[in-house]
Write a protein that holds these residues in place. Structure first.
Motif, PDB file in Angstrom:
ATOM      1  N   ALA A   1     -35.890 -58.613  58.515  1.00 39.84           N
ATOM      2  CA  ALA A   1     -35.630 -57.220  57.348  1.00 39.84           C
ATOM      3  C   ALA A   1     -34.787 -55.906  57.993  1.00 39.84           C
ATOM      4  O   ALA A   1     -34.926 -55.016  57.572  1.00 39.84           O
ATOM      5  CB  ALA A   1     -37.301 -56.881  56.169  1.00 39.84           C
ATOM      6  N   THR A   2     -35.890 -55.944  59.505  1.00 42.62           N
ATOM      7  CA  THR A   2     -35.178 -54.487  60.727  1.00 42.62           C
ATOM      8  C   THR A   2     -33.831 -54.853  60.080  1.00 42.62           C
ATOM      9  O   THR A   2     -33.216 -54.041  60.294  1.00 42.62           O
ATOM     10  CB  THR A   2     -36.563 -55.115  61.289  1.00 42.62           C
ATOM     11  OG1 THR A   2     -37.428 -54.377  61.346  1.00 42.62           O
ATOM     12  CG2 THR A   2     -36.329 -53.683  62.563  1.00 42.62           C
ATOM     13  N   CYS A   3     -33.291 -56.218  60.833  1.00 44.40           N
ATOM     14  CA  CYS A   3     -31.758 -55.908  61.043  1.00 44.40           C
ATOM     15  C   CYS A   3     -30.920 -56.050  59.835  1.00 44.40           C
ATOM     16  O   CYS A   3     -29.957 -54.962  59.667  1.00 44.40           O
ATOM     17  CB  CYS A   3     -31.292 -57.666  61.274  1.00 44.40           C
ATOM     18  SG  CYS A   3     -31.763 -58.077  63.082  1.00 44.40           S
ATOM     19  N   VAL A   4     -31.374 -56.027  58.461  1.00 44.13           N
ATOM     20  CA  VAL A   4     -30.857 -56.117  57.504  1.00 44.13           C
ATOM     21  C   VAL A   4     -30.704 -54.466  57.672  1.00 44.13           C
ATOM     22  O   VAL A   4     -29.917 -54.129  56.647  1.00 44.13           O
ATOM     23  CB  VAL A   4     -31.409 -56.939  56.176  1.00 44.13           C
ATOM     24  CG1 VAL A   4     -31.026 -56.188  55.422  1.00 44.13           C
ATOM     25  CG2 VAL A   4     -30.934 -58.278  56.802  1.00 44.13           C
ATOM     26  N   ALA A   5     -31.754 -53.679  57.057  1.00 44.56           N
ATOM     27  CA  ALA A   5     -32.083 -52.244  57.104  1.00 44.56           C
ATOM     28  C   ALA A   5     -31.577 -51.467  58.552  1.00 44.56           C
ATOM     29  O   ALA A   5     -30.378 -50.307  57.123  1.00 44.56           O
ATOM     30  CB  ALA A   5     -33.473 -52.298  56.855  1.00 44.56           C
ATOM     31  N   TYR A   6     -31.111 -52.354  59.455  1.00 42.86           N
ATOM     32  CA  TYR A   6     -30.392 -51.453  60.208  1.00 42.86           C
ATOM     33  C   TYR A   6     -29.157 -51.588  59.771  1.00 42.86           C
ATOM     34  O   TYR A   6     -27.766 -50.338  59.726  1.00 42.86           O
ATOM     35  CB  TYR A   6     -30.797 -51.656  61.494  1.00 42.86           C
ATOM     36  CG  TYR A   6     -29.673 -51.068  62.417  1.00 42.86           C
ATOM     37  CD1 TYR A   6     -29.680 -49.702  62.906  1.00 42.86           C
ATOM     38  CD2 TYR A   6     -28.454 -52.195  62.777  1.00 42.86           C
ATOM     39  CE1 TYR A   6     -29.217 -49.478  63.947  1.00 42.86           C
ATOM     40  CE2 TYR A   6     -27.553 -51.559  63.531  1.00 42.86           C
ATOM     41  CZ  TYR A   6     -27.734 -50.040  64.627  1.00 42.86           C
ATOM     42  OH  TYR A   6     -27.436 -49.583  65.609  1.00 42.86           O
ATOM     43  N   LYS A   7     -28.116 -52.656  58.645  1.00 41.44           N
ATOM     44  CA  LYS A   7     -27.352 -51.853  58.123  1.00 41.44           C
ATOM     45  C   LYS A   7     -26.968 -51.314  57.133  1.00 41.44           C
ATOM     46  O   LYS A   7     -26.293 -51.047  57.348  1.00 41.44           O
ATOM     47  CB  LYS A   7     -26.803 -54.357  58.149  1.00 41.44           C
ATOM     48  CG  LYS A   7     -26.309 -55.316  59.357  1.00 41.44           C
ATOM     49  CD  LYS A   7     -25.587 -54.605  60.551  1.00 41.44           C
ATOM     50  CE  LYS A   7     -24.529 -55.539  60.208  1.00 41.44           C
ATOM     51  NZ  LYS A   7     -23.381 -54.937  60.605  1.00 41.44           N
ATOM     52  N   GLY A   8     -27.641 -51.577  56.706  1.00 42.35           N
ATOM     53  CA  GLY A   8     -28.051 -50.889  55.643  1.00 42.35           C
ATOM     54  C   GLY A   8     -27.833 -49.497  55.553  1.00 42.35           C
ATOM     55  O   GLY A   8     -28.222 -48.435  54.604  1.00 42.35           O
ATOM     56  N   LEU A   9     -28.169 -49.331  57.644  1.00 40.62           N
ATOM     57  CA  LEU A   9     -27.770 -47.569  56.995  1.00 40.62           C
ATOM     58  C   LEU A   9     -26.603 -46.879  56.640  1.00 40.62           C
ATOM     59  O   LEU A   9     -25.980 -45.788  56.297  1.00 40.62           O
ATOM     60  CB  LEU A   9     -28.221 -47.102  58.765  1.00 40.62           C
ATOM     61  CG  LEU A   9     -29.197 -47.023  58.620  1.00 40.62           C
ATOM     62  CD1 LEU A   9     -29.418 -46.851  60.474  1.00 40.62           C
ATOM     63  CD2 LEU A   9     -30.425 -45.912  59.105  1.00 40.62           C
TER      64      LEU A   9
END
Length: 148
Positions: A57-65
């Motif tokens: 989820a953290t990796c996906v959220a980082y890409k979501g920036l």
């Protein structure tokens, strides 16, 4: 009410987030989906899998920036995690048995909004394919025409 309230919470989230200026909206939503990804850590209902999910989820959220699509994917991943927790009997709020169930209904509403680009609902109402210039001021439209 078991079904309606979570859907209304999702719509309320979309409405309130739409009030955030567009230049900040995507990044704030990336932070929100990162927080949602870590929400189950303290409960530990699924043991080490909680850490694995939080890492994803953290990796996906980082890409979501930089991408609304990744924020939408993050909310869909959280939806799936909510379903697993509901079925296993480990709700996100330990004293509220249906908390994960409600989250599983609320999160897809947010995901659809994010996958649509996170635009304010009232912006969608103003823009149509039939009238591509609708919603723009006459002055901006006139200056764009003169430049062509």
């Amino acid at each position: 009410m078991r079904y309606l309230a979570p859907l209304l919470v999702g719509l309320l989230y979309v409405t309130l987030m739409s009030l955030v200026p567009e230049r900040h909206r995507r990044r704030l939503n990336a932070v929100m989906v990162a927080g949602a990804g870590a929400a189950y850590l303290s409960g530990g209902g699924l043991g080490g899998w909680e850490f694995a999910f939080t890492a994803v989820a953290t990796c996906v959220a980082y890409k979501g920036l930089d991408s609304w699509a990744f924020i939408g994917i993050g909310w869909l991943l959280h939806t799936a995690w909510d379903v697993v927790h509901h079925l296993k009997g480990h709700p996100i709020i330990p004293f509220a048995h249906d908390a994960s169930f409600g989250c599983a209904l609320c999160d897809p509403v947010i995901a659809v909004w994010c996958l649509g680009g996170g635009r304010a609902p009232w912006d969608w109402a103003r823009r149509t394919d039939e009238f591509p210039g609708a919603g723009r001021s006459a002055l901006r439209t006139r200056s764009a025409t003169l430049k062509e």
